[in-house]
Design a protein around this motif. Structure first.
Motif, PDB file in Angstrom:
ATOM      1  N   UNK A 119      -5.785   9.324  -0.457  1.00  0.00           N
ATOM      2  CA  UNK A 119      -4.774   8.664  -1.296  1.00  0.00           C
ATOM      3  C   UNK A 119      -3.501   9.496  -1.320  1.00  0.00           C
ATOM      4  N   UNK A 120      -2.393   8.921  -1.774  1.00  0.00           N
ATOM      5  CA  UNK A 120      -1.177   9.719  -1.986  1.00  0.00           C
ATOM      6  C   UNK A 120      -1.328  10.590  -3.241  1.00  0.00           C
ATOM      7  N   UNK A 142       0.845  -1.183   0.000  1.00  0.00           N
ATOM      8  CA  UNK A 142       0.000   0.000   0.000  1.00  0.00           C
ATOM      9  C   UNK A 142       0.884   1.237   0.000  1.00  0.00           C
ATOM     10  N   UNK A 143       0.751   2.036  -1.027  1.00  0.00           N
ATOM     11  CA  UNK A 143       1.542   3.245  -1.176  1.00  0.00           C
ATOM     12  C   UNK A 143       0.997   4.328  -0.250  1.00  0.00           C
ATOM     13  N   UNK A 144       1.893   5.161   0.262  1.00  0.00           N
ATOM     14  CA  UNK A 144       1.468   6.209   1.184  1.00  0.00           C
ATOM     15  C   UNK A 144       2.363   7.429   1.013  1.00  0.00           C
ATOM     16  N   UNK A 145       1.978   8.515   1.693  1.00  0.00           N
ATOM     17  CA  UNK A 145       2.692   9.780   1.569  1.00  0.00           C
ATOM     18  C   UNK A 145       3.925   9.782   2.457  1.00  0.00           C
ATOM     19  N   UNK A 162       4.519   8.726   7.380  1.00  0.00           N
ATOM     20  CA  UNK A 162       3.086   8.447   7.533  1.00  0.00           C
ATOM     21  C   UNK A 162       2.838   6.953   7.603  1.00  0.00           C
ATOM     22  N   UNK A 163       3.656   6.165   6.922  1.00  0.00           N
ATOM     23  CA  UNK A 163       3.551   4.704   7.036  1.00  0.00           C
ATOM     24  C   UNK A 163       3.848   4.269   8.471  1.00  0.00           C
ATOM     25  N   UNK A 164       4.859   4.892   9.089  1.00  0.00           N
ATOM     26  CA  UNK A 164       5.170   4.584  10.488  1.00  0.00           C
ATOM     27  C   UNK A 164       3.935   4.769  11.368  1.00  0.00           C
ATOM     28  N   UNK A 165       3.247   5.874  11.158  1.00  0.00           N
ATOM     29  CA  UNK A 165       2.051   6.170  11.948  1.00  0.00           C
ATOM     30  C   UNK A 165       0.990   5.110  11.731  1.00  0.00           C
ATOM     31  N   UNK A 217       5.761   3.244   1.349  1.00  0.00           N
ATOM     32  CA  UNK A 217       4.802   2.143   1.232  1.00  0.00           C
ATOM     33  C   UNK A 217       4.849   1.260   2.468  1.00  0.00           C
ATOM     34  N   UNK A 218       3.711   0.685   2.778  1.00  0.00           N
ATOM     35  CA  UNK A 218       3.598  -0.382   3.759  1.00  0.00           C
ATOM     36  C   UNK A 218       3.557  -1.686   2.983  1.00  0.00           C
ATOM     37  N   UNK A 219       4.427  -2.622   3.340  1.00  0.00           N
ATOM     38  CA  UNK A 219       4.467  -3.926   2.665  1.00  0.00           C
ATOM     39  C   UNK A 219       4.340  -5.008   3.731  1.00  0.00           C
TER      40      UNK A 219
END
Length: 444
Positions: A298-299, A107-110, A114-117, A277-279
């Motif tokens: 979305x990003x 999942x792609x993110x900004x 923000x993925x850490x959060x 990204x979150x993988x």
């Protein structure tokens, strides 16, 4: 103006700038107030100044997507467009050892922050009324500490200490198991290419940690923003949670506990692109992460379009690119280490093993009562050194902001990010030593 106490939350009133940003804020205020002409060498934050990957730059300069050219910039899927998700999978697969093919949900993110959060929202907190923390190694990347405070998530940090030879001591497996039994964490987070210490975690160590996570049925999270940036000649494959084999760690594929945090910032010199990204190999966790992120829509569609240029690249080209970065940073980190130790031999400087950072401990060369934060603020607010007719100051990050626990040497440690040009990085040892001596001479 009304008192902020009546207008803002306790969190807003108590929050302070991040240790990697504070010095630049203070320096900016200095310049605005005094009009002083001074060149700040900013190595407080990992803000890469190298040019980005050529295919990505080409995507930006020569846009082919019809809708983007027309100015039709709509929301994408929350998890991001297919091509950029495939890009993150391709990057990971380019590092895999022969015979490994983990199932990946992306999942792609900004940006990775923000993925850490999102990861912390998902792996720790309330579990049927029981509050379970996330476990990490101390020192840890400062953003995790800040995000934990923001979310009200507890972090359990395992102490590490910087030795006089510039290495961090190993963490004993028995110590980790004892903490798991006492604190009941729901996840264990590692940074194999460590930020802030620059320590490299070997695949053997990652495998040992994976076995512990399987045994205790907790998530195994890895921040792999610097995957591939290692400088030891005995490493053949990039240490990674995705390079764990079933033979080495039986049950790893069935456990479905792996989550990695990915970023374009460091491997592709694209900090400002804000693409992460979150993988995970856990489909349900992916689905719930996506559900949680629908709030943020979305990003950026433009950033995704640029990043997806990597999907058209050959895996060998990706590896050659990262190999060139590895060669570059190894040289820069080694020169920084030698420069500091030559000018001030009693400094403790971390060995260049991984990532783009070096930690410096001045405990052997300063008077009692030294506080790295005060020194950093001095450099930002008034420090100045002339080199070849140009006035400079140096911005570094005080290490106390990277420690969750109280560490006896935190107040004498700082982190240096090797992010500027070769010419500018060559100035860092001289600036650091001269400013340190200048500061110490002013102290009572």
């Amino acid at each position: 103006m009304k008192n902020l106490e009546n207008l803002a939350s306790d969190f807003f009133r108590s929050i302070a700038p991040s240790c990697i940003r504070k010095s630049s804020i203070v320096f900016s205020d200095r310049v605005k107030k005094t009009g002083e002409y001074i060149n700040a060498i900013n190595v407080a934050i990992g803000n890469i100044s190298l040019p980005t990957y050529p295919a990505m730059l080409k995507r930006l300069l020569f846009i082919e997507d019809i809708n983007l050219k027309k100015g039709i910039w709509r929301y994408t899927q929350t998890e991001g467009i297919d091509s950029v998700n495939q890009t993150f999978k391709k990057i990971i697969k380019s590092f895999l050892r022969p015979g490994l093919a983990p199932e990946l949900f992306t999942m792609v993110d900004t940006g990775a922050s923000h993925v850490m959060k999102l990861v912390m929202l998902g792996v720790c907190g309330n579990f049927n009324g029981i509050n379970r923390p996330i476990m990490m190694l101390d020192p840890v990347y400062t953003n995790y500490i800040s995000i934990g405070q923001e979310l009200g998530r507890e972090i359990v940090a395992i102490d590490r200490e910087l030795n006089s030879d510039g290495t961090f001591g190993d963490v004993e497996i028995n110590t980790i198991e004892k903490i798991i039994e006492e604190k009941n964490p729901s996840a264990f987070l590692i940074i194999p290419y460590d930020n802030p210490s620059g320590t490299l975690m070997t695949q053997e160590t990652i495998n040992k940690f994976a076995k512990i996570c399987i045994k205790h049925n907790i998530f195994f999270v890895s921040d792999e923003a610097y995957r591939g940036l290692y400088y030891r000649d005995d490493i053949k494959f990039a240490p990674s949670i995705w390079n764990i084999s079933e033979d080495e760690v039986p049950g790893i594929n069935a456990a479905k506990i792996r989550i990695s945090i990915e970023s374009f910032s460091k491997l592709f010199n694209a900090c400002g692109l804000r693409m992460g990204a979150l993988v995970t190999d856990n489909e349900l966790f992916f689905e719930q992460a996506r559900a949680a992120n629908t709030t943020y829509l979305c990003p950026s569609c433009i950033d995704q379009y640029i990043a997806s240029a990597i999907n058209d690249e050959d895996e060998r080209d990706i590896q050659n690119w990262i190999g060139s970065l590895r060669f570059y940073y190894k040289k820069i980190l080694s020169e920084l280490y030698l420069g500091l130790k030559t000018l001030m031999p009693d400094l403790i400087v971390t060995q260049p093993e991984a990532a783009i950072y070096s930690m410096v401990d001045v405990r052997n060369v300063v008077k009692p009562g030294f506080d790295a934060n005060d020194f950093v603020m001095y450099c930002a607010s008034e420090g100045s050194v002339e080199i070849s007719g140009v006035n400079y100051t140096l911005l570094v990050a005080p290490a106390a902001g990277f420690y969750k626990n109280k560490n006896r040497y935190a107040n004498t440690q700082m982190r240096i990010a090797c992010v500027l040009s070769d010419k500018e990085m060559k100035l860092v040892p001289e600036l650091f030593v001269k400013l340190l001596k200048e500061y110490e001479n002013k102290r009572n």
